[in-house]
Design an enzyme around this catalytic site. Sequence first.
Site, PDB file in Angstrom:
ATOM      1  N   LYS A  18       0.862  -1.191   0.000  1.00 26.96           N
ATOM      2  CA  LYS A  18       0.000   0.000   0.000  1.00 26.96           C
ATOM      3  C   LYS A  18       0.898   1.241   0.000  1.00 26.96           C
ATOM      4  CE  LYS A  18      -4.251   0.942   2.580  1.00 26.96           C
ATOM      5  NZ  LYS A  18      -4.772   0.858   3.955  1.00 26.96           N
TER       6      LYS A  18
HETATM    7  C1  E4P Z   1      -8.233   1.409   4.382  1.00 27.01           C
HETATM    8  O1  E4P Z   1      -7.413   0.900   3.667  1.00 27.01           O
HETATM    9  C2  E4P Z   1      -8.031   2.674   5.127  1.00 27.01           C
HETATM   10  O2  E4P Z   1      -6.786   2.685   5.702  1.00 27.01           O
HETATM   11  C3  E4P Z   1      -9.133   2.874   6.122  1.00 27.01           C
HETATM   12  O3  E4P Z   1     -10.362   2.438   5.583  1.00 27.01           O
HETATM   13  C4  E4P Z   1      -9.193   4.254   6.692  1.00 27.01           C
HETATM   14  O4  E4P Z   1     -10.389   4.431   7.398  1.00 27.01           O
HETATM   15  P1  E4P Z   1     -10.647   5.584   8.471  1.00 27.01           P
HETATM   16  O5  E4P Z   1     -11.040   6.831   7.756  1.00 27.01           O
HETATM   17  O6  E4P Z   1     -11.791   5.047   9.291  1.00 27.01           O
HETATM   18  O7  E4P Z   1      -9.377   5.739   9.249  1.00 27.01           O
END
Ligand code: E4P
Length: 218
Positions: free
Chosen positions: A83
């Site tokens: 990622k």
């Molecule tokens: C997913 O890959 C993200 O890191 C995650 O959904 C972020 O979500 P949040 O806005 O609840 O931190």
Amino acid sequence: MKIFLDTADVAEIREYAASGLVDGVTTNPSLAAKTGRDYVESLREICSIVPGAVSAEVLAMDYDGMIQQAAIFTKIAKNIAVKVPLTWPGLKACKTLSDQGTMVNVTLCFSPVQAMMAAKAGASFISPFIGRVDDMGEDGIGLIHDIRTLYDNYNFKTEILAASVRHVQHVRESALAGADVATIPASVFKALLNHPLTDKGLAAFEADAKKAGVVIKG
Ligand code: E4P
């Protein structure tokens, strides 16, 4: 639509993956920090539980650092998706890694044009953060619609991974908007089957069978 769990908590993943309905996992540094465990060790365990893509996020901000950290992640298991953030170094790393055959999830996407650039860099997944868009008073699901249209217009194969999902309605609307994947917290996963009429119907079946002495004999 595929359902990923958005957590780095191994016990939680083990519990919900037992349903056979978890298609992958996404983690990020904030989720890893919550566990208090070594990130690479947790990822190793997660990859052994879930056969689908497991996203592991780089901490480096520069291209070289991202490539070095990606090399650590890709040694863990074949189902790792590296990622990277939606920045110039992140997309450069995405291009290098995807050219090498590594799955890449480009994260922190907030606009259709950002999503187009990630697709051009060969991303396997693009992560629009719909909850955080809603928090700004804007339209998170509208962003999914726009990316779907843009990707279909040019036949981009990058999968749209709805992220920052806060509730079941986000899952429903992401699916209707054409997201390929939704990554969701365990609390939302658990709530996916909730419906008061299911509970009411089940209670009635149980009561009727008990009253009439209905049994199932082999
Ligand atoms: C997913 O890959 C993200 O890191 C995650 O959904 C972020 O979500 P949040 O806005 O609840 O931190």
